[in-house]
Write a protein that holds these residues in place. Sequence first.
Motif, PDB file in Angstrom:
ATOM      1  N   UNK A  31     -17.566 -21.657  48.019  1.00 45.75           N
ATOM      2  CA  UNK A  31     -18.593 -20.849  47.339  1.00 45.75           C
ATOM      3  C   UNK A  31     -19.962 -21.502  47.460  1.00 45.75           C
ATOM      4  N   UNK A  32     -19.979 -22.818  47.312  1.00 45.34           N
ATOM      5  CA  UNK A  32     -21.237 -23.550  47.435  1.00 45.34           C
ATOM      6  C   UNK A  32     -21.786 -23.429  48.855  1.00 45.34           C
ATOM      7  N   UNK A  33     -20.913 -23.593  49.837  1.00 45.88           N
ATOM      8  CA  UNK A  33     -21.347 -23.525  51.232  1.00 45.88           C
ATOM      9  C   UNK A  33     -21.846 -22.126  51.600  1.00 45.88           C
ATOM     10  N   UNK A  34     -21.215 -21.092  51.025  1.00 46.26           N
ATOM     11  CA  UNK A  34     -21.530 -19.717  51.440  1.00 46.26           C
ATOM     12  C   UNK A  34     -22.767 -19.145  50.759  1.00 46.26           C
ATOM     13  N   UNK A  35     -22.953 -19.446  49.445  1.00 45.14           N
ATOM     14  CA  UNK A  35     -24.113 -18.817  48.787  1.00 45.14           C
ATOM     15  C   UNK A  35     -25.105 -19.808  48.185  1.00 45.14           C
ATOM     16  N   UNK A  36     -24.689 -21.063  47.983  1.00 42.27           N
ATOM     17  CA  UNK A  36     -25.631 -22.072  47.518  1.00 42.27           C
ATOM     18  C   UNK A  36     -26.131 -21.893  46.102  1.00 42.27           C
ATOM     19  N   UNK A  37     -25.553 -20.952  45.351  1.00 46.08           N
ATOM     20  CA  UNK A  37     -26.014 -20.727  43.980  1.00 46.08           C
ATOM     21  C   UNK A  37     -25.558 -21.865  43.063  1.00 46.08           C
ATOM     22  N   UNK A  38     -26.418 -22.232  42.125  1.00 43.91           N
ATOM     23  CA  UNK A  38     -26.046 -23.274  41.164  1.00 43.91           C
ATOM     24  C   UNK A  38     -24.986 -22.726  40.200  1.00 43.91           C
ATOM     25  N   UNK A  39     -24.066 -23.593  39.798  1.00 45.21           N
ATOM     26  CA  UNK A  39     -22.908 -23.128  39.025  1.00 45.21           C
ATOM     27  C   UNK A  39     -22.989 -23.421  37.532  1.00 45.21           C
ATOM     28  N   UNK A  40     -22.823 -24.679  37.116  1.00 45.53           N
ATOM     29  CA  UNK A  40     -22.819 -24.987  35.691  1.00 45.53           C
ATOM     30  C   UNK A  40     -21.584 -24.487  34.970  1.00 45.53           C
ATOM     31  N   UNK A  41     -20.411 -24.905  35.455  1.00 44.98           N
ATOM     32  CA  UNK A  41     -19.121 -24.411  34.950  1.00 44.98           C
ATOM     33  C   UNK A  41     -18.290 -25.533  34.348  1.00 44.98           C
ATOM     34  N   UNK A  42     -17.541 -25.216  33.305  1.00 45.56           N
ATOM     35  CA  UNK A  42     -16.473 -26.096  32.808  1.00 45.56           C
ATOM     36  C   UNK A  42     -15.182 -25.293  32.835  1.00 45.56           C
ATOM     37  N   UNK A  43     -14.151 -25.836  33.485  1.00 45.45           N
ATOM     38  CA  UNK A  43     -12.884 -25.116  33.626  1.00 45.45           C
ATOM     39  C   UNK A  43     -11.704 -26.002  33.229  1.00 45.45           C
ATOM     40  N   UNK A  44     -10.777 -25.448  32.451  1.00 45.67           N
ATOM     41  CA  UNK A  44      -9.480 -26.088  32.238  1.00 45.67           C
ATOM     42  C   UNK A  44      -8.663 -25.947  33.511  1.00 45.67           C
ATOM     43  N   UNK A  45      -8.121 -27.064  33.988  1.00 45.54           N
ATOM     44  CA  UNK A  45      -7.304 -27.041  35.206  1.00 45.54           C
ATOM     45  C   UNK A  45      -5.920 -27.582  34.865  1.00 45.54           C
ATOM     46  N   UNK A  46      -5.028 -26.673  34.565  1.00 43.46           N
ATOM     47  CA  UNK A  46      -3.654 -27.033  34.249  1.00 43.46           C
ATOM     48  C   UNK A  46      -2.698 -26.088  34.946  1.00 43.46           C
TER      49      UNK A  46
END
Length: 319
Positions: free
Chosen positions: A231-246
């Motif tokens: 996603x970063x490579x394709x659109x370069x938009x800044x994110x600012x995300x927090x995600x639970x990864x379980x």
Amino acid sequence: MSNKKKLLIIGGTGYLGQHLLQSFSESRKPLDLSIAFTHHSSPPPQLLLRSLPNATAFQVDLQTGQGFDSITHTFGQPDVVINCAALSIPRVCETNPSVAMSVNIPSSLVTWLSSFTESNTLLIHLSTDQVYEGTKSFYKEDNETFPVNVYGKSKVAAEEYISTNWSNFVILRSSIIFGPQTISPVTKSLPIQWMDSVLGKGQETEFFHDEYRCPVYVKDVVNIIQILTDRCFSDGKKMGLILNVGGPDRLSRVQMAETVARVRGYNTSLIKPVSASSIDRGVKSPSDISMDISKMIQTLDFKPTCFEDGVKLTIDSMT
């Protein structure tokens, strides 16, 4: 002018770091992506270097920031940085709180990223489920963080530091990561391999019945990071995300061991349930830090692997 993207993995010789290096190296053409990684030990394992000839290694001290200048001069500004480095053994953090804070809060990394003219690098930072207090089930990302040990406190401080000082970030609150061994075997005990070893020897072993986690298959974590990177490579938009990864299953250690026994055909009577409160581990441990992962699933359109399937894949890799 080259359109080649640059990826830097901080802590590339660790468990998740090696899996990320292997996956990115195998899934990308060298012409499309330059890959570098940092290590604290010197030198990095030869087996890893031989297996990943297109990845460049840099020695970096996260406490002092020493080594980042070399990356600037040799590799340049990365498009994506994945920070896997941490002092992650809770008992060690408890006895060395100042070291835990200085390693786990990535101030030297963020200071280095800020030295570039354009502050557009995506920082993907590995946090932990231990930021939660552990008094209920299925924590959401917007629930209050109230860690019960130094490790969790250092990770909360890291999250706060990143969100205050860097605008383009994704923080991944990971549960116990399990899966196959790495290219260059890590020295730390891996959960499924350890359970398989003791049960396979016919040893009666105690497991906690009253601590709950959402263990996540390592290749799911890798795939999640690859989705974010793409996603970063394709659109370069800044994110600012927090995600639970379980993973999708809320399990006690007893239930994890029972799954391993079931997959392998071991005698489940070898599994002796005990309360976590009956053993002094030198550090307080949260009881139930199972996580609600619906935000991750919806945001990334990603379906995680169930624990039993992950166990089967892990066992298959051992034979």
